[in-house]
Design a protein around this motif. Structure first.
Motif, PDB file in Angstrom:
ATOM      1  N   GLN A 162       0.852  -1.195   0.000  1.00  0.00           N
ATOM      2  CA  GLN A 162       0.000   0.000   0.000  1.00  0.00           C
ATOM      3  C   GLN A 162       0.885   1.241   0.000  1.00  0.00           C
ATOM      4  O   GLN A 162       1.832   1.340   0.771  1.00  0.00           O
ATOM      5  CB  GLN A 162      -0.918   0.030   1.224  1.00  0.00           C
ATOM      6  N   GLU A 163       0.596   2.168  -0.874  1.00  0.00           N
ATOM      7  CA  GLU A 163       1.301   3.449  -0.941  1.00  0.00           C
ATOM      8  C   GLU A 163       0.281   4.540  -1.224  1.00  0.00           C
ATOM      9  O   GLU A 163      -0.614   4.355  -2.049  1.00  0.00           O
ATOM     10  CB  GLU A 163       2.364   3.445  -2.047  1.00  0.00           C
ATOM     11  N   CYS A 164       0.430   5.679  -0.536  1.00  0.00           N
ATOM     12  CA  CYS A 164      -0.455   6.808  -0.779  1.00  0.00           C
ATOM     13  C   CYS A 164       0.040   7.589  -1.986  1.00  0.00           C
ATOM     14  O   CYS A 164       1.245   7.776  -2.176  1.00  0.00           O
ATOM     15  CB  CYS A 164      -0.526   7.720   0.450  1.00  0.00           C
ATOM     16  N   LEU A 165      -0.908   8.017  -2.801  1.00  0.00           N
ATOM     17  CA  LEU A 165      -0.582   8.596  -4.093  1.00  0.00           C
ATOM     18  C   LEU A 165       0.139   9.925  -3.975  1.00  0.00           C
ATOM     19  O   LEU A 165      -0.343  10.836  -3.303  1.00  0.00           O
ATOM     20  CB  LEU A 165      -1.860   8.799  -4.917  1.00  0.00           C
ATOM     21  N   TRP A 166       1.295   9.997  -4.642  1.00  0.00           N
ATOM     22  CA  TRP A 166       1.937  11.276  -4.928  1.00  0.00           C
ATOM     23  C   TRP A 166       2.099  12.146  -3.688  1.00  0.00           C
ATOM     24  O   TRP A 166       1.857  13.342  -3.706  1.00  0.00           O
ATOM     25  CB  TRP A 166       1.142  12.024  -5.998  1.00  0.00           C
ATOM     26  N   ALA A 167       2.488  11.538  -2.549  1.00  0.00           N
ATOM     27  CA  ALA A 167       2.631  12.290  -1.297  1.00  0.00           C
ATOM     28  C   ALA A 167       3.701  13.368  -1.413  1.00  0.00           C
ATOM     29  O   ALA A 167       3.593  14.429  -0.807  1.00  0.00           O
ATOM     30  CB  ALA A 167       2.982  11.333  -0.155  1.00  0.00           C
ATOM     31  N   ASP A 168       4.749  13.110  -2.224  1.00  0.00           N
ATOM     32  CA  ASP A 168       5.824  14.093  -2.344  1.00  0.00           C
ATOM     33  C   ASP A 168       5.339  15.363  -3.021  1.00  0.00           C
ATOM     34  O   ASP A 168       5.769  16.461  -2.688  1.00  0.00           O
ATOM     35  CB  ASP A 168       6.992  13.496  -3.136  1.00  0.00           C
ATOM     36  N   SER A 169       4.452  15.236  -3.998  1.00  0.00           N
ATOM     37  CA  SER A 169       4.024  16.415  -4.750  1.00  0.00           C
ATOM     38  C   SER A 169       2.769  17.062  -4.173  1.00  0.00           C
ATOM     39  O   SER A 169       2.565  18.261  -4.362  1.00  0.00           O
ATOM     40  CB  SER A 169       3.766  16.022  -6.208  1.00  0.00           C
ATOM     41  N   LEU A 170       1.926  16.284  -3.468  1.00  0.00           N
ATOM     42  CA  LEU A 170       0.668  16.833  -2.960  1.00  0.00           C
ATOM     43  C   LEU A 170       0.685  17.105  -1.463  1.00  0.00           C
ATOM     44  O   LEU A 170      -0.290  17.615  -0.933  1.00  0.00           O
ATOM     45  CB  LEU A 170      -0.489  15.871  -3.293  1.00  0.00           C
ATOM     46  N   GLY A 171       1.774  16.767  -0.792  1.00  0.00           N
ATOM     47  CA  GLY A 171       1.875  17.088   0.623  1.00  0.00           C
ATOM     48  C   GLY A 171       1.306  16.002   1.520  1.00  0.00           C
ATOM     49  O   GLY A 171       0.937  14.912   1.079  1.00  0.00           O
ATOM     50  N   PRO A 172       1.192  16.292   2.815  1.00  0.00           N
ATOM     51  CA  PRO A 172       0.725  15.295   3.785  1.00  0.00           C
ATOM     52  C   PRO A 172      -0.781  15.060   3.668  1.00  0.00           C
ATOM     53  O   PRO A 172      -1.487  15.733   2.899  1.00  0.00           O
ATOM     54  CB  PRO A 172       1.093  15.932   5.132  1.00  0.00           C
ATOM     55  N   LEU A 173      -1.263  14.091   4.465  1.00  0.00           N
ATOM     56  CA  LEU A 173      -2.693  13.791   4.478  1.00  0.00           C
ATOM     57  C   LEU A 173      -3.494  15.006   4.943  1.00  0.00           C
ATOM     58  O   LEU A 173      -3.045  15.791   5.774  1.00  0.00           O
ATOM     59  CB  LEU A 173      -2.971  12.604   5.402  1.00  0.00           C
ATOM     60  N   LYS A 174      -4.689  15.120   4.382  1.00  0.00           N
ATOM     61  CA  LYS A 174      -5.579  16.223   4.739  1.00  0.00           C
ATOM     62  C   LYS A 174      -6.779  15.699   5.532  1.00  0.00           C
ATOM     63  O   LYS A 174      -7.180  14.545   5.383  1.00  0.00           O
ATOM     64  CB  LYS A 174      -6.075  16.942   3.478  1.00  0.00           C
ATOM     65  N   ASP A 175      -7.355  16.595   6.333  1.00  0.00           N
ATOM     66  CA  ASP A 175      -8.562  16.241   7.084  1.00  0.00           C
ATOM     67  C   ASP A 175      -9.775  16.542   6.213  1.00  0.00           C
ATOM     68  O   ASP A 175     -10.555  17.455   6.472  1.00  0.00           O
ATOM     69  CB  ASP A 175      -8.618  17.016   8.399  1.00  0.00           C
ATOM     70  N   ASP A 176      -9.912  15.758   5.124  1.00  0.00           N
ATOM     71  CA  ASP A 176     -11.023  15.914   4.190  1.00  0.00           C
ATOM     72  C   ASP A 176     -11.984  14.741   4.346  1.00  0.00           C
ATOM     73  O   ASP A 176     -11.589  13.638   4.752  1.00  0.00           O
ATOM     74  CB  ASP A 176     -10.526  15.979   2.748  1.00  0.00           C
ATOM     75  N   MET A 177     -13.238  14.998   4.014  1.00  0.00           N
ATOM     76  CA  MET A 177     -14.264  13.963   4.023  1.00  0.00           C
ATOM     77  C   MET A 177     -14.541  13.551   2.585  1.00  0.00           C
ATOM     78  O   MET A 177     -14.774  14.404   1.724  1.00  0.00           O
ATOM     79  CB  MET A 177     -15.541  14.485   4.683  1.00  0.00           C
ATOM     80  N   LEU A 178     -14.494  12.233   2.314  1.00  0.00           N
ATOM     81  CA  LEU A 178     -14.777  11.732   0.974  1.00  0.00           C
ATOM     82  C   LEU A 178     -16.265  11.426   0.854  1.00  0.00           C
ATOM     83  O   LEU A 178     -16.803  10.621   1.617  1.00  0.00           O
ATOM     84  CB  LEU A 178     -13.958  10.469   0.683  1.00  0.00           C
ATOM     85  N   LEU A 179     -16.911  12.071  -0.112  1.00  0.00           N
ATOM     86  CA  LEU A 179     -18.331  11.865  -0.375  1.00  0.00           C
ATOM     87  C   LEU A 179     -18.495  11.058  -1.657  1.00  0.00           C
ATOM     88  O   LEU A 179     -17.827  11.328  -2.664  1.00  0.00           O
ATOM     89  CB  LEU A 179     -19.055  13.204  -0.505  1.00  0.00           C
ATOM     90  N   VAL A 180     -19.372  10.059  -1.613  1.00  0.00           N
ATOM     91  CA  VAL A 180     -19.651   9.203  -2.761  1.00  0.00           C
ATOM     92  C   VAL A 180     -21.059   9.522  -3.250  1.00  0.00           C
ATOM     93  O   VAL A 180     -22.040   9.350  -2.516  1.00  0.00           O
ATOM     94  CB  VAL A 180     -19.537   7.718  -2.397  1.00  0.00           C
ATOM     95  N   GLU A 181     -21.131  10.000  -4.472  1.00  0.00           N
ATOM     96  CA  GLU A 181     -22.431  10.314  -5.076  1.00  0.00           C
ATOM     97  C   GLU A 181     -22.776   9.216  -6.071  1.00  0.00           C
ATOM     98  O   GLU A 181     -22.042   8.970  -7.031  1.00  0.00           O
ATOM     99  CB  GLU A 181     -22.377  11.663  -5.788  1.00  0.00           C
TER     100      GLU A 181
END
Length: 702
Positions: free
Chosen positions: A379-398
């Motif tokens: 498991q690897e988080c996508l593009w962490a070097d270019s997009l920065g650390p994890l964010k406190d965002d909520m993922l909504l599924v429509e």
């Protein structure tokens, strides 16, 4: 003695049992059809290009199954080669037209010709690959109209034959041109020279090195049983289904040989190829580690999941991996990564190839998971070097319904929580606000298709609203504490840097007073707060020498300072005068002679043992011998100037003294400042040389 766990003579994988092989005479390739079909083999090889899938215009012939058979292609009785016969089974696929439309057309005009009374023709391609060669052949097949029944098998066509090396792994593909469906494929392991009947009929087997693979503890031993002085080639390579073969190690050797492989080097696709170093020799290949559990564990340890901006990723591994890749959402709180399947699909992994996920935007919380049916492997988080650390965002599924009806839910560890629900979760509590954020365009759209949409909505503002006052109070508290610490540190720095020093001396002559003034000025640069009667003549006249000394001494010692006794010939004479007759009154001195006035207070401190830590002595080494200082005053440090300036300055500054290197630099600066006054003092008349008597005022030494 190692225990053999695999022998080259054993069958591998789908290797057929070699009991009695049919012999094919002649070097020419041929094609044969089942009864009712006609076929023709095109001369020469064709390009192995499957092309894109196309829609069938009506009934077409397509391959449905591949079947192989091993035969011997013989030029003489004992000169044969191993050959693979391939049988392709064919069937009719598709219709002339929609069955209901056909029935309606025939009812309107019964005299129309039956559309199915037409023969079919197909160009069938066979692609054969056996390391290190590959070639394709084209078969033309015709089916009479009587056999054309949609969905029914019509027969088969057999091709003789593809020559291959003994022990090789072969891969066979079959498709039509144009291609109406996905190509068929078959992988087969051929027997080696130790198969029955093969050894006596293939001349190249007579001189082939025999290879045994056996266990040697944790490692693997390759034993090549060949005659002495026979030269042969040995190659280890990674046989990848996806991509070309990758050579790993190659060497030309002389038999016999025993080679040990480290168990950490084993992977399932590691194969061994051996051949005699002779023209047109047969190469025997085996891949003995396909089912070895250690090899599969090593393969996953060697696999590396590499993420490539903006939305690409690649799985690097020496062998193909039977695994699937999915996207998941990693929340900031460190919980499990939540799979995004559905709505996003799973993808089969193709190693060493750059792949992309169908995202509109990248996000640091989106991760790639590579897993088998057993467990999660990578498991690897996508593009962490270019997009920065994890964010406190909520993922909504429509999700979108058939009538464009959409519903929104928030992906949480407990599942996908509907926004407008009463569930005890953060997403449900903020459901209306999150819905407004989506409608107002404050959420980032990550993915969109006919099935649904993925939104990433920032949650920072809601956290800020709730904790704004708490944060403000904490910040104020931190600011107050920091301010207090800063004030305290500044107070400590001022106290340490501004240590008080009271300088007492005897005014022997004008040149000596200039020397004392130069020393006091230099000490102020350390920095020290220096008090000396030279700079306080007005106070001395107003208060009197004794009162002025008492006031300065009390303040200096109360602030943790130090009193410096600067000995000169005149000062030594005054001290001896007091020590010889402490009961008699001393002779009169000038109104500004603070040293003479101070002896009434200084001597009791030394006599009663209160001087250490409060007083420091010093003298100029060219003006006074070291043994001239009375013994009573040696209970405190006495320094010779300027030779002992570093130690003298370090004692004056106490705990605030700098490091030795910096202290030496400051001593050098003070020495340079004193030098002109010292030179002037030495040139003055009446100054005694070191080692000579101190003049008539000195009296007898005690």
């Amino acid at each position: 003695m190692p225990v053999p766990w695999f022998l080259l003579s054993l069958a591998l994988g789908r290797n057929p049992v070699v009991l009695s092989l049919e012999r094919v005479v002649g070097p020419q390739d041929t094609a044969r059809c089942s009864p009712g079909l006609s076929c023709h083999l095109w001369d020469g090889d064709v390009l192995c290009l499957p092309g894109s899938l196309v829609s069938a215009p009506g009934p077409v012939l397509v391959p449905t199954r591949l079947q192989t058979e091993l035969v011997l292609r013989c030029h003489e009785e004992t000169d044969c080669d191993l050959c693979v016969r391939v049988v392709v089974h064919l069937a009719v696929h598709g219709y002339w037209e929609d069955p209901e439309d056909e029935e309606f057309r025939r009812a309107a005009d019964p005299e129309l010709e039956e559309p199915r009374n037409v023969s079919l023709q197909a160009h069938v391609v066979l692609s054969f690959q056996a390391y290190p060669t590959a070639h394709c052949v084209l078969l033309e097949v015709q089916v009479p109209a009587a056999l054309v029944q949609p969905g029914q098998s019509v027969g088969s066509v057999a091709f003789d034959c593809f020559e291959a090396a003994l022990g090789a792994e072969v891969q066979i593909w079959s498709y039509t041109q144009p291609r109406y469906q996905k190509e068929l494929n078959l992988t087969q392991q051929l027997p080696d020279c130790r198969g029955l009947e093969v050894q006596d009929n293939i001349q190249s087997c007579w001189a082939l090195p025999w290879l045994n693979v056996s266990a040697d503890g944790e490692d693997v031993r390759l034993v090549l049983d060949v005659s002495e002085e026979q030269r042969f080639g040995l190659s280890l390579y990674w046989n990848q289904v996806q991509g070309p073969v990758k050579p790993w190690w190659h060497s030309n050797l002389t038999g016999p040989q025993t080679i040990t492989l480290n168990h950490t080097d084993l992977v399932p696709c590691l194969c061994i190829q051996v051949w005699p170093l002779e023209p047109d020799s047969v190469r025997t290949s085996i891949c003995p580690f396909r089912e070895d559990p250690r090899a599969h564990r090593n393969l996953w340890r060697a696999a590396r999941l590499q993420l490539l901006p903006p939305r690409g990723w690649r799985l690097d591994a020496p062998c193909s991996l039977p695994a699937e890749a999915t996207l998941c959402w990693q929340a900031l709180d460190g919980g499990p990564c939540l799979p995004l399947v559905p709505p996003l699909p799973r993808e089969n992994v193709t190693v060493n190839k750059v792949l992309e996920f169908p995202l509109l935007k990248g996000h640091p919380n989106i991760c790639v998971q590579v897993s088998t049916w057993e467990k999660l492997q990578l498991q690897e988080c996508l593009w962490a070097d270019s997009l920065g650390p994890l964010k406190d965002d909520m993922l909504l599924v429509e999700t979108r319904g058939p009538q464009d009806n959409g519903s929104l839910c928030a992906l949480e560890p407990s599942g996908c929580t509907p926004l407008l629900s009463r569930a005890p979760t953060r997403a449900a509590r903020l459901g209306e606000q999150l819905l407004q954020d989506v409608q107002s365009g404050q959420c980032l759209q990550l993915w969109d298709n006919d099935l649904g949409v993925l939104w990433a909505c920032p949650m920072d503002k809601y956290i800020h609203q709730r904790w704004a006052l708490v944060w403000l109070a904490c910040l104020l508290l931190v600011a107050v504490v920091f301010l207090l610490l800063l004030v305290k540190m500044n107070h400590v720095k001022v106290a340490v840097r501004s240590r008080a020093a009271l300088l007492l001396y005897s005014a022997d002559d004008a040149s000596f007073e200039r020397l004392v003034g130069a020393l006091a000025s230099a000490l102020c640069q350390l920095p020290l707060r220096v008090a000396v009667d030279l700079w306080s003549r007005r106070d001395l006249s107003a208060q009197g020498a004794l009162a002025w000394f008492h006031a300065q001494r009390h303040r200096t010692l109360q602030e943790g300072g130090v009193v410096v006794l600067l000995f000169s010939p005149g000062a030594v004479a005054l001290c001896r005068e007091w020590l010889q007759d402490a009961t008699s009154a001393p002779r009169a001195h000038g109104p500004h002679d603070a040293f003479a006035a101070s002896l009434s207070c200084v001597l009791p401190d030394f006599l009663q043992g209160r001087a250490p830590g409060r007083y420091v002595g010093a003298y100029f080494d060219k003006l006074l011998p070291a043994d001239a200082v009375p013994a009573l005053f040696r209970s405190v440090p006495v320094f010779s100037l300027p030779s002992q300036l570093p130690d003298f300055l370090g004692t004056l500054q106490g705990s605030a003294a700098p490091r030795p290197r910096r202290l030496a630099e400051r001593a050098e600066q003070v020495s340079r400042a004193l030098q002109p006054a010292l030179d002037s003092c030495f040139r003055a008349p009446g100054v005694p040389e070191r080692g000579r008597g101190m003049g008539p005022e000195a009296g007898d030494r005690t």
